[in-house]
Motif scaffolding. Structure first.
Motif, PDB file in Angstrom:
ATOM      1  N   SER A  44       0.751  -1.156  -0.150  1.00  0.00           N
ATOM      2  CA  SER A  44       0.179   0.037  -0.018  1.00  0.00           C
ATOM      3  C   SER A  44       0.774   1.374   0.098  1.00  0.00           C
ATOM      4  O   SER A  44       0.739   2.331  -0.586  1.00  0.00           O
ATOM      5  CB  SER A  44      -0.891   0.024   1.222  1.00  0.00           C
ATOM      6  N   SER A  48       1.184   4.314  -2.951  1.00  0.00           N
ATOM      7  CA  SER A  48       0.627   5.648  -2.554  1.00  0.00           C
ATOM      8  C   SER A  48       1.863   6.502  -2.929  1.00  0.00           C
ATOM      9  O   SER A  48       1.708   7.669  -3.125  1.00  0.00           O
ATOM     10  CB  SER A  48       0.455   5.662  -1.233  1.00  0.00           C
ATOM     11  N   GLY A  67      -9.526  -2.525   0.712  1.00  0.00           N
ATOM     12  CA  GLY A  67      -8.315  -2.154   1.580  1.00  0.00           C
ATOM     13  C   GLY A  67      -8.680  -1.190   2.613  1.00  0.00           C
ATOM     14  O   GLY A  67      -7.931  -1.008   3.524  1.00  0.00           O
ATOM     15  N   PHE A  68      -9.865  -0.348   2.565  1.00  0.00           N
ATOM     16  CA  PHE A  68      -9.995   0.735   3.370  1.00  0.00           C
ATOM     17  C   PHE A  68     -11.399   0.367   4.261  1.00  0.00           C
ATOM     18  O   PHE A  68     -11.874  -0.497   4.009  1.00  0.00           O
ATOM     19  CB  PHE A  68     -10.410   2.209   2.566  1.00  0.00           C
ATOM     20  N   GLU A  69     -11.543   1.140   5.146  1.00  0.00           N
ATOM     21  CA  GLU A  69     -12.464   0.801   6.181  1.00  0.00           C
ATOM     22  C   GLU A  69     -13.775   1.337   5.400  1.00  0.00           C
ATOM     23  O   GLU A  69     -13.830   2.439   5.006  1.00  0.00           O
ATOM     24  CB  GLU A  69     -12.249   1.684   7.583  1.00  0.00           C
ATOM     25  N   THR A  72     -15.486   5.464   4.819  1.00  0.00           N
ATOM     26  CA  THR A  72     -14.305   6.153   4.648  1.00  0.00           C
ATOM     27  C   THR A  72     -14.705   6.716   3.028  1.00  0.00           C
ATOM     28  O   THR A  72     -15.106   5.983   2.176  1.00  0.00           O
ATOM     29  CB  THR A  72     -12.892   5.847   4.748  1.00  0.00           C
ATOM     30  N   ALA A  74     -12.047   6.965   0.836  1.00  0.00           N
ATOM     31  CA  ALA A  74     -11.213   5.929   0.132  1.00  0.00           C
ATOM     32  C   ALA A  74     -11.939   5.046  -0.240  1.00  0.00           C
ATOM     33  O   ALA A  74     -12.001   4.213  -1.505  1.00  0.00           O
ATOM     34  CB  ALA A  74      -9.970   5.736   0.849  1.00  0.00           C
ATOM     35  N   TYR A  75     -12.787   4.321   0.881  1.00  0.00           N
ATOM     36  CA  TYR A  75     -13.639   3.187   0.716  1.00  0.00           C
ATOM     37  C   TYR A  75     -14.657   3.294  -0.551  1.00  0.00           C
ATOM     38  O   TYR A  75     -14.672   2.653  -1.464  1.00  0.00           O
ATOM     39  CB  TYR A  75     -14.335   2.659   1.551  1.00  0.00           C
ATOM     40  N   GLN A  78     -12.909   3.646  -4.003  1.00  0.00           N
ATOM     41  CA  GLN A  78     -12.709   2.230  -4.335  1.00  0.00           C
ATOM     42  C   GLN A  78     -13.769   1.439  -4.813  1.00  0.00           C
ATOM     43  O   GLN A  78     -13.677   0.806  -6.036  1.00  0.00           O
ATOM     44  CB  GLN A  78     -11.964   1.573  -3.466  1.00  0.00           C
TER      45      GLN A  78
END
Length: 115
Positions: A44, A48, A67-69, A72, A74-75, A78
């Motif tokens: 990861s 980045s 990969g993200f919570e 979020t 980012a989630y 994705q």
DNA sequence: CCCTTGACTATCT
DNA sequence: GAGATAGCCAAGG
């Protein structure tokens, strides 16, 4: 840039850039394919640091969760990029295109657990 | 040097 | 199946 990163990063970027739409790889698989087993947690970070655009959203956890919570930004990002690939997320698990039914997903998870 | 932190993983309850 | 636990390993404080 550390000596480790200068060797590790380019290999990770190469592997990730080759993941085709609709296909998924886990962090651990990417690390192995890059020639650095047991370096899943570094993948990861390497992504980045990428200086070029990468299909980072095609890299998920070994159990196919993102990969993200959940919840979020980012989630959400994705999820959206994956759905653009045609990848559906069901029960928190990303289902690659090669899998079409729930039984196929169970079969895939089972197979992975023995390899 | 010691300790903590991860976009992790495998293996128990 | 959701938690807890123990490994993992480079980075940064």
């Amino acid at each position: 840039m550390s000596s480790f990163q200068s060797k590790f990063d380019p290999e990770v970027w190469r592997v990730v850039s080759q993941i085709k739409a609709g296909r998924l790889m886990s962090y651990g698989e990417v690390a192995r394919a890059a020639g650095f087993p047991r370096h899943a947690r570094m993948v990861s970070k390497a992504m980045s640091r990428a200086d070029m655009p990468l299909p980072w959203f095609r890299v998920v956890r070994s159990n196919y969760s993102l990969g993200f919570e959940k919840g979020t930004e980012a989630y959400k990002q994705q999820s959206k990029r994956l759905s653009d690939d045609g990848v559906v997320i069901k029960k928190g698990k990303a289902i690659p295109l090669e899998v079409n039914s729930d039984t196929d997903l169970d079969e895939l998870l089972w197979r992975n657990s023995f390899i």
